[in-house]
Write a protein that holds these residues in place. Structure first.
Motif, short mmCIF file in Angstrom:
data_model
loop_
_atom_site.label_atom_id
_atom_site.label_comp_id
_atom_site.label_asym_id
_atom_site.label_seq_id
_atom_site.Cartn_x
_atom_site.Cartn_y
_atom_site.Cartn_z
N ALA A 86 5.17 -5.88 6.31
CA ALA A 86 5.27 -4.48 5.87
C ALA A 86 6.05 -4.36 4.57
O ALA A 86 5.77 -3.49 3.73
CB ALA A 86 5.91 -3.63 6.95
N SER A 87 7.03 -5.23 4.37
CA SER A 87 7.81 -5.19 3.13
C SER A 87 6.95 -5.52 1.91
O SER A 87 7.26 -5.12 0.80
CB SER A 87 8.99 -6.15 3.21
OG SER A 87 8.55 -7.51 3.17
N ARG A 88 5.85 -6.25 2.15
CA ARG A 88 4.96 -6.63 1.05
C ARG A 88 3.76 -5.70 0.92
O ARG A 88 3.18 -5.57 -0.16
CB ARG A 88 4.45 -8.06 1.27
CG ARG A 88 5.54 -9.10 1.49
CD ARG A 88 4.93 -10.47 1.66
NE ARG A 88 5.92 -11.47 2.07
CZ ARG A 88 5.69 -12.77 2.08
NH1 ARG A 88 4.49 -13.24 1.71
NH2 ARG A 88 6.62 -13.62 2.46
N LEU A 89 3.35 -5.09 2.03
CA LEU A 89 2.09 -4.36 2.04
C LEU A 89 2.23 -2.96 2.64
O LEU A 89 1.27 -2.40 3.17
CB LEU A 89 1.04 -5.15 2.84
CG LEU A 89 0.58 -6.46 2.19
CD1 LEU A 89 0.00 -7.40 3.25
CD2 LEU A 89 -0.44 -6.18 1.11
N GLY A 90 3.45 -2.41 2.55
CA GLY A 90 3.69 -1.12 3.19
C GLY A 90 2.81 0.00 2.67
O GLY A 90 2.51 0.95 3.40
N ASP A 91 2.39 -0.09 1.40
CA ASP A 91 1.54 0.96 0.83
C ASP A 91 0.12 0.92 1.39
O ASP A 91 -0.69 1.82 1.08
CB ASP A 91 1.47 0.83 -0.69
CG ASP A 91 2.77 1.26 -1.35
OD1 ASP A 91 3.58 1.94 -0.69
OD2 ASP A 91 2.99 0.91 -2.52
N HIS A 92 -0.20 -0.09 2.15
CA HIS A 92 -1.55 -0.23 2.69
C HIS A 92 -1.58 -0.32 4.22
O HIS A 92 -2.64 -0.19 4.82
CB HIS A 92 -2.23 -1.47 2.10
CG HIS A 92 -2.33 -1.45 0.61
ND1 HIS A 92 -3.31 -0.74 -0.05
CD2 HIS A 92 -1.56 -2.01 -0.34
CE1 HIS A 92 -3.14 -0.89 -1.36
NE2 HIS A 92 -2.09 -1.66 -1.57
#
Length: 421
Positions: A245-251
């Motif tokens: 989530a820290s890397r892809l939270g916007d998705h």
């Protein structure tokens, strides 16, 4: 533990039906921690079916059969497997009673060949058929495990979920730790781009494991672990989920196997917000996608399919000189998408108005290329968002990607509202 799925039926080889059973079984077995290395399709031929069984035995621990257990002479799965195992067939009494009741209840004479559906291999565990007549079989033999299921999905799915899965847990996975999984769902990003951002996690995985899956305009990561307890498993999965989530939270729109439209309907409901739609090239697909979710009636107020310029003018008051004329932007333009979104929101009186206008193909429109699409999101008391999309694919792919893309951008706005609340 390795598995092979053997789908039986000449109709599969001829392409007359699609083998959806293999997809279902592969997903179910993966959730149990059983790796499917091969999927085999074989016709209704005794010699070739026996050969397929011998080949599968050489490379798999668990053999799952679908089809070939009906009443006709070309339903050979049980006979072939019994032959390979050196066992005989008998009639399962409960299955035979079920067949008798079926025909008596309909006052139809039972032909003799229907008895074949009650066949069971000696020493097997019969798997009752809740939605059909052919009994399934599960049998352990010389360190291998065999499960025979019917071909029709309406019979196979409940038999596997309610009968075969329990047998697998009791007979096959007796020395395995329980398996726990989470499904992380992403939108607005392609499979390759997502993989690039978590490739180090995939490459170094051991426990938990990370596996990507993709379908049209959505990507899924399944994270899986084995543990002695659910609390131990969730502790490991939660740590990995936070890193992803820290890397892809916007998705990352959901931590469960649900489509983005379900997430949106739930968020709109929770936030007490409403939405309406104006669609051109998608022809109502966006509205159908939203209204396919139970409970959508509380937040989706209505919409308009304005395929022609005339309907855009008459129903949504798009200025004529915006649509037609030498210097007009045209129906496929950012300007038109903006007006459509704002007008449908005001006419229906909703918090959000969504619009899609573009060229789905197969040919050019307004001398604009296939795949050029504009989407608009009008939010009450906020500036309207308009985005240009340049999509690839056939007509249906472009329509689907347009609908999914606007849902992703609506989700982003709803997420901002929720975070501020």
């Amino acid at each position: 533990m390795k598995a092979e799925i053997i789908a039986v039926g000449t109709e599969l080889l001829l392409g007359q039906i699609v083998n959806t059973n293999a997809q279902f079984l592969s997903q179910e077995l993966a959730s149990l921690g059983i790796d499917v290395y091969f999927q085999t399709v074989v016709g209704d031929n005794m010699d070739r079916l026996r050969q397929a069984i011998h080949t599968a035995e050489s490379r798999a621990d668990v053999l799952i059969f679908s089809g070939g257990i009906g009443p006709t002479q070309d339903d050979l799965t049980k006979e072939a497997l019994a032959s390979v195992l050196g066992r005989n067939l008998h009639y399962d009494r409960m299955a035979m009673d079920n067949i008798d009741r079926f025909f008596r209840g309909r006052n139809i004479p039972m032909t003799e060949n229907n008895r074949r559906q009650a066949h069971a291999i000696d020493g097997c565990t019969p798997l009752p058929n809740e939605t059909g007549l052919a009994v399934g079989n599960a049998i352990a033999h010389n360190g291998k495990f065999y499960i025979v299921l019917p071909g029709p999905p309406k019979e196979l799915i409940p038999m596997f979920q309610n009968q075969a899965k329990t047998w697998i847990l009791q007979q096959v996975l007796t020395h395995e730790k329980p398996i726990y999984s989470k499904m992380l769902k992403f939108a607005g990003i392609g499979e390759s781009a997502l993989e690039t951002r978590v490739i180090d996690l995939i490459e170094k995985q051991s426990d938990p494991t990370v596996a990507p899956y993709a379908k049209e305009s959505e990507v899924t990561l399944r994270i899986t672990t084995k543990a002695d307890s659910e609390s131990e498993a969730m502790a490991k999965l939660d740590t990995l989920e936070k890193e992803i989530a820290s890397r892809l939270g916007d998705h990352l729109y959901a931590t469960g196997d649900i489509p983005i439209e379900k997430t949106i309907i739930d968020m709109l409901t929770e936030l007490n917000l409403t939405v309406s739609c104006a669609e051109s090239c998608t022809g109502g697909l966006l509205m159908e996608t939203l209204t396919s979710i139970p409970g959508s009636g509380a937040v989706f107020q209505g919409g308009i399919v304005c395929y022609s310029n005339e309907m855009k003018e008459k129903l949504l008051h798009v200025p004529h000189d915006l649509l037609e004329g030498e210097n007009a932007p045209g129906a496929v333009s950012a300007e038109t998408a903006k007006v459509l979104a704002e007008q449908v929101r005001m006419i229906v009186d909703t918090d959000f108005g969504l619009s899609i206008t573009g060229v789905a193909g197969p040919g050019y429109s307004e001398r604009k290329p296939v795949g050029l699409v504009y989407i608009g999101i009008s939010r009450r008391e906020h500036d309207t968002l308009v985005l240009e999309l340049n999509l690839k694919g056939n007509r249906e792919t472009i329509r689907t990607r347009s609908a999914k893309t606007i849902l992703y951008h609506l989700w982003k706005q709803l997420k901002e509202i929720a975070d501020e609340a």
